[in-house]
Design a protein around this motif. Structure first.
Motif, PDB file in Angstrom:
ATOM      1  N   PRO A  38      -2.804  34.343  46.838  1.00  0.00           N
ATOM      2  CA  PRO A  38      -2.028  33.100  46.728  1.00  0.00           C
ATOM      3  C   PRO A  38      -1.908  32.352  48.053  1.00  0.00           C
ATOM      4  O   PRO A  38      -1.708  32.955  49.115  1.00  0.00           O
ATOM      5  N   GLY A  39      -2.058  31.032  47.976  1.00  0.00           N
ATOM      6  CA  GLY A  39      -1.838  30.191  49.135  1.00  0.00           C
ATOM      7  C   GLY A  39      -2.931  30.189  50.179  1.00  0.00           C
ATOM      8  O   GLY A  39      -2.731  29.684  51.288  1.00  0.00           O
ATOM      9  N   GLN A  40      -4.122  30.685  49.832  1.00  0.00           N
ATOM     10  CA  GLN A  40      -5.193  30.780  50.830  1.00  0.00           C
ATOM     11  C   GLN A  40      -6.273  29.723  50.665  1.00  0.00           C
ATOM     12  O   GLN A  40      -7.250  29.718  51.406  1.00  0.00           O
ATOM     13  N   GLY A  41      -6.120  28.804  49.727  1.00  0.00           N
ATOM     14  CA  GLY A  41      -7.113  27.762  49.521  1.00  0.00           C
ATOM     15  C   GLY A  41      -6.723  26.472  50.224  1.00  0.00           C
ATOM     16  O   GLY A  41      -6.551  26.429  51.437  1.00  0.00           O
ATOM     17  N   ALA A  42      -6.545  25.406  49.433  1.00  0.00           N
ATOM     18  CA  ALA A  42      -6.171  24.117  50.015  1.00  0.00           C
ATOM     19  C   ALA A  42      -4.827  24.186  50.723  1.00  0.00           C
ATOM     20  O   ALA A  42      -4.590  23.474  51.712  1.00  0.00           O
ATOM     21  N   THR A  43      -3.933  25.040  50.228  1.00  0.00           N
ATOM     22  CA  THR A  43      -2.619  25.184  50.861  1.00  0.00           C
ATOM     23  C   THR A  43      -2.754  25.543  52.333  1.00  0.00           C
ATOM     24  O   THR A  43      -1.972  25.110  53.172  1.00  0.00           O
ATOM     25  N   ARG A  44      -3.790  26.323  52.655  1.00  0.00           N
ATOM     26  CA  ARG A  44      -4.019  26.750  54.030  1.00  0.00           C
ATOM     27  C   ARG A  44      -4.410  25.602  54.945  1.00  0.00           C
ATOM     28  O   ARG A  44      -4.235  25.678  56.157  1.00  0.00           O
ATOM     29  N   ALA A  45      -4.967  24.542  54.380  1.00  0.00           N
ATOM     30  CA  ALA A  45      -5.447  23.427  55.201  1.00  0.00           C
ATOM     31  C   ALA A  45      -4.333  22.459  55.567  1.00  0.00           C
ATOM     32  O   ALA A  45      -4.559  21.516  56.322  1.00  0.00           O
ATOM     33  N   MET A 223     -14.892  16.490  41.300  1.00  0.00           N
ATOM     34  CA  MET A 223     -14.141  17.106  42.394  1.00  0.00           C
ATOM     35  C   MET A 223     -15.067  17.647  43.469  1.00  0.00           C
ATOM     36  O   MET A 223     -16.117  18.234  43.177  1.00  0.00           O
ATOM     37  N   TYR A 224     -14.679  17.451  44.721  1.00  0.00           N
ATOM     38  CA  TYR A 224     -15.444  18.005  45.832  1.00  0.00           C
ATOM     39  C   TYR A 224     -14.493  18.415  46.952  1.00  0.00           C
ATOM     40  O   TYR A 224     -13.372  17.892  47.061  1.00  0.00           O
ATOM     41  N   PRO A 225     -14.916  19.356  47.786  1.00  0.00           N
ATOM     42  CA  PRO A 225     -14.030  19.822  48.852  1.00  0.00           C
ATOM     43  C   PRO A 225     -14.070  18.899  50.071  1.00  0.00           C
ATOM     44  O   PRO A 225     -15.111  18.333  50.403  1.00  0.00           O
ATOM     45  N   VAL A 226     -12.913  18.747  50.715  1.00  0.00           N
ATOM     46  CA  VAL A 226     -12.821  18.066  51.999  1.00  0.00           C
ATOM     47  C   VAL A 226     -12.215  19.058  52.982  1.00  0.00           C
ATOM     48  O   VAL A 226     -11.031  19.370  52.902  1.00  0.00           O
ATOM     49  N   LYS A 227     -13.046  19.557  53.858  1.00  0.00           N
ATOM     50  CA  LYS A 227     -12.592  20.568  54.807  1.00  0.00           C
ATOM     51  C   LYS A 227     -11.615  19.959  55.810  1.00  0.00           C
ATOM     52  O   LYS A 227     -11.835  18.865  56.340  1.00  0.00           O
ATOM     53  N   GLY A 228     -10.529  20.672  56.055  1.00  0.00           N
ATOM     54  CA  GLY A 228      -9.553  20.242  57.050  1.00  0.00           C
ATOM     55  C   GLY A 228      -9.269  21.362  58.032  1.00  0.00           C
ATOM     56  O   GLY A 228      -9.076  22.512  57.622  1.00  0.00           O
ATOM     57  N   GLU A 229      -9.265  21.029  59.318  1.00  0.00           N
ATOM     58  CA  GLU A 229      -8.991  22.016  60.369  1.00  0.00           C
ATOM     59  C   GLU A 229      -7.669  21.683  61.055  1.00  0.00           C
ATOM     60  O   GLU A 229      -7.349  20.514  61.267  1.00  0.00           O
ATOM     61  N   VAL A 230      -6.917  22.715  61.399  1.00  0.00           N
ATOM     62  CA  VAL A 230      -5.622  22.561  62.057  1.00  0.00           C
ATOM     63  C   VAL A 230      -5.567  23.552  63.213  1.00  0.00           C
ATOM     64  O   VAL A 230      -6.103  24.662  63.121  1.00  0.00           O
ATOM     65  N   VAL A 231      -4.918  23.154  64.300  1.00  0.00           N
ATOM     66  CA  VAL A 231      -4.756  24.035  65.454  1.00  0.00           C
ATOM     67  C   VAL A 231      -3.277  24.128  65.798  1.00  0.00           C
ATOM     68  O   VAL A 231      -2.538  23.147  65.687  1.00  0.00           O
ATOM     69  N   ALA A 232      -2.838  25.321  66.194  1.00  0.00           N
ATOM     70  CA  ALA A 232      -1.454  25.541  66.603  1.00  0.00           C
ATOM     71  C   ALA A 232      -1.419  25.896  68.089  1.00  0.00           C
ATOM     72  O   ALA A 232      -2.218  26.718  68.566  1.00  0.00           O
ATOM     73  N   ILE A 293       0.258  18.662  76.215  1.00  0.00           N
ATOM     74  CA  ILE A 293      -0.549  19.579  75.400  1.00  0.00           C
ATOM     75  C   ILE A 293      -1.639  20.241  76.236  1.00  0.00           C
ATOM     76  O   ILE A 293      -2.054  21.372  75.958  1.00  0.00           O
ATOM     77  N   GLU A 294      -2.088  19.571  77.278  1.00  0.00           N
ATOM     78  CA  GLU A 294      -3.111  20.179  78.141  1.00  0.00           C
ATOM     79  C   GLU A 294      -2.606  21.440  78.824  1.00  0.00           C
ATOM     80  O   GLU A 294      -3.403  22.296  79.234  1.00  0.00           O
ATOM     81  N   GLU A 295      -1.281  21.588  78.943  1.00  0.00           N
ATOM     82  CA  GLU A 295      -0.688  22.774  79.564  1.00  0.00           C
ATOM     83  C   GLU A 295      -0.177  23.763  78.522  1.00  0.00           C
ATOM     84  O   GLU A 295       0.413  24.789  78.881  1.00  0.00           O
ATOM     85  N   SER A 296      -0.398  23.464  77.251  1.00  0.00           N
ATOM     86  CA  SER A 296       0.104  24.345  76.202  1.00  0.00           C
ATOM     87  C   SER A 296      -0.766  25.585  76.063  1.00  0.00           C
ATOM     88  O   SER A 296      -1.895  25.640  76.564  1.00  0.00           O
ATOM     89  N   SER A 297      -0.243  26.577  75.350  1.00  0.00           N
ATOM     90  CA  SER A 297      -0.990  27.808  75.083  1.00  0.00           C
ATOM     91  C   SER A 297      -1.603  27.748  73.684  1.00  0.00           C
ATOM     92  O   SER A 297      -0.898  27.474  72.711  1.00  0.00           O
ATOM     93  N   PHE A 298      -2.899  28.011  73.614  1.00  0.00           N
ATOM     94  CA  PHE A 298      -3.565  28.060  72.313  1.00  0.00           C
ATOM     95  C   PHE A 298      -3.061  29.271  71.540  1.00  0.00           C
ATOM     96  O   PHE A 298      -3.010  30.384  72.061  1.00  0.00           O
ATOM     97  N   LEU A 299      -2.696  29.065  70.277  1.00  0.00           N
ATOM     98  CA  LEU A 299      -2.225  30.156  69.433  1.00  0.00           C
ATOM     99  C   LEU A 299      -3.265  30.567  68.394  1.00  0.00           C
ATOM    100  O   LEU A 299      -3.681  31.717  68.331  1.00  0.00           O
ATOM    101  N   ARG A 300      -3.710  29.617  67.592  1.00  0.00           N
ATOM    102  CA  ARG A 300      -4.688  29.929  66.545  1.00  0.00           C
ATOM    103  C   ARG A 300      -5.165  28.619  65.930  1.00  0.00           C
ATOM    104  O   ARG A 300      -4.557  27.568  66.141  1.00  0.00           O
ATOM    105  N   ALA A 301      -6.207  28.718  65.146  1.00  0.00           N
ATOM    106  CA  ALA A 301      -6.726  27.573  64.398  1.00  0.00           C
ATOM    107  C   ALA A 301      -7.214  28.071  63.051  1.00  0.00           C
ATOM    108  O   ALA A 301      -7.599  29.234  62.915  1.00  0.00           O
ATOM    109  N   TRP A 302      -7.192  27.190  62.070  1.00  0.00           N
ATOM    110  CA  TRP A 302      -7.604  27.590  60.737  1.00  0.00           C
ATOM    111  C   TRP A 302      -8.145  26.374  59.988  1.00  0.00           C
ATOM    112  O   TRP A 302      -7.997  25.247  60.440  1.00  0.00           O
ATOM    113  N   ALA A 303      -8.759  26.659  58.859  1.00  0.00           N
ATOM    114  CA  ALA A 303      -9.321  25.580  58.035  1.00  0.00           C
ATOM    115  C   ALA A 303      -9.156  25.913  56.567  1.00  0.00           C
ATOM    116  O   ALA A 303      -9.036  27.087  56.184  1.00  0.00           O
ATOM    117  N   GLY A 304      -9.134  24.879  55.747  1.00  0.00           N
ATOM    118  CA  GLY A 304      -9.070  25.046  54.305  1.00  0.00           C
ATOM    119  C   GLY A 304      -9.801  23.903  53.628  1.00  0.00           C
ATOM    120  O   GLY A 304     -10.201  22.933  54.275  1.00  0.00           O
TER     121      GLY A 304
END
Length: 380
Positions: A38-45, A223-232, A293-304
């Motif tokens: 659960p929650g690992q498809g479009a919800t993740r994006a 219907m077609y997928p639109v990939k979205g990437e997010v960074v924290a 943001i240039e001084e921020s710490s990278f945490l993770r990134a993901w896509a859906g």
């Protein structure tokens, strides 16, 4: 193995989970099936923005649904947290749309005031700099929308699933829907990879692959997928209080000092890997607005993968010529926002209300009805 239920919901993303919660809450014996987790498809994006006023919608009925849905969240979140004990990260500090050019400033400042049930306040360059320390000098002002809210999307999905289970819904993971069982024009059940589920009602609430099931029954949403990437990232100082909803990027402050930056838009891409180019684009655009943001710490990134239909509108409602079959899919980048109202709408339809009564005729699946070729025998 054979199961039985009053209704089976296919897809345990935030849309399917919301539907299952509302149905179970109303006393329907509900099965929620998910091909993976659960929650690992479009919800993740998603970044979890409930941006009913900031977003631009393709139809007035969709815009009205978005406003209705956003305004349901305060009650829904409180209800879920009391029922499940799970926090959703619901935040009500509002959104700011920054202006980069004089044209942007003129357009946005003209939106200030209260109209159509929404309220907006114009902040000039001095005010926006005072309100958002560290903001780049390129901001000539900003439109503050205090009613826009946001939350943690996967936490919401988890709370909805858990809430549905509290009302006796049953979740089956790693279970793929293979076919809808229809006899004499009525739903009789679902064939799954784990056996048949006997039920008179089925809701197709999966992601972009929902087209495969719908096409079997004369509905072709393209219907077609639109990939979205997010960074924290983690901000070392001067954390952002408001969601910054810029034209080229959005910056969403989350609990524990995290800042989510999103999102890329890559139509027809099927992979969920995060590209270096996507990361570079998001971080550079975000840093142009907030140099810290240039001084921020990278945490993770993901896509859906977000599900988009050929006309840009979701499908919400009964499927024609198949009594008991409903669609709730194709929400593209507004699945989190629309989840509350979609869940309620499907539950209301299943208890007798119509698309006309719910002001959802423009989103009805029958607009995508395929005209059968002369050799086709019609629906089975």
């Amino acid at each position: 193995m054979c199961y039985s239920a009053d209704c089976t919901v296919i897809g345990a993303g935030v849309i399917g989970s919301s539907i299952a919660y509302q149905l179970a809450k109303r006393g329907f014996k509900t099965m929620l099936i998910e091909k993976s987790v659960p929650g690992q498809g479009a919800t993740r994006a998603a970044a979890g923005m409930l941006a009913a006023e900031c977003e631009v919608f393709a139809h007035p009925q969709l815009a009205a649904l978005a406003l209705r849905s956003r305004d349901q969240f305060e009650k829904l979140v409180r209800e879920l947290e009391e029922l499940t004990g799970l926090a959703t990260g619901y935040t009500t500090t509002g959104f700011v749309i920054p202006a980069r050019t004089q044209e942007d400033a003129a357009r946005l400042s003209a939106m200030a005031g209260s109209k159509d049930g929404s309220a907006a306040e114009w902040w000039d360059a001095a005010e926006i700099s005072r309100r958002i320390p560290g903001l780049s000098g390129q901001a000539l002002g900003g439109l503050f929308r205090e009613r826009e809210t946001q939350l943690l999307p996967q936490r919401l999905a988890q709370a909805l699933v858990t809430g549905a289970e509290k009302y006796s819904a049953e979740l089956l993971t790693d279970t793929a829907a293979e076919d809808i069982l229809i006899m004499d024009g009525k739903v009789r059940g679902v064939r799954t990879s784990r056996g048949d589920i006997a039920c008179p009602n089925v809701v197709i609430a999966g992601g972009h692959d929902a087209s495969k099931l719908l096409d079997n029954y004369g509905i072709s949403p393209g219907m077609y997928p639109v990939k979205g990437e997010v960074v924290a990232v983690a901000m070392p100082a001067r954390p952002l209080k408001y969601t910054l909803y810029a034209e080229d990027v959005y910056l969403v402050p989350k609990p524990d000092g995290e800042l989510w930056i999103g999102a890329t838009s890559r139509p027809h891409e099927w992979g969920t890997d995060v590209s270096a180019g996507g990361l570079m684009q998001l971080l550079s655009r975000a840093a142009a607005w907030l140099p810290d943001i240039e001084e921020s710490s990278f945490l993770r990134a993901w896509a859906g993968l977000r599900p988009q239909t050929k006309d840009g509108l979701p499908l919400i409602g009964p499927v024609p010529d198949a009594a008991g079959l409903y669609a709730a899919c194709g929400h593209y980048r507004n699945g989190i926002l629309l989840s509350a109202a979609t869940g309620e709408a499907i539950a209301e339809m299943m208890t007798g209300r119509t698309a006309e009564q719910l002001n959802l005729t423009a989103l009805s699946p029958d607009r995508m009805k395929r005209q059968p070729a002369a050799s086709e025998g019609g629906l089975r």
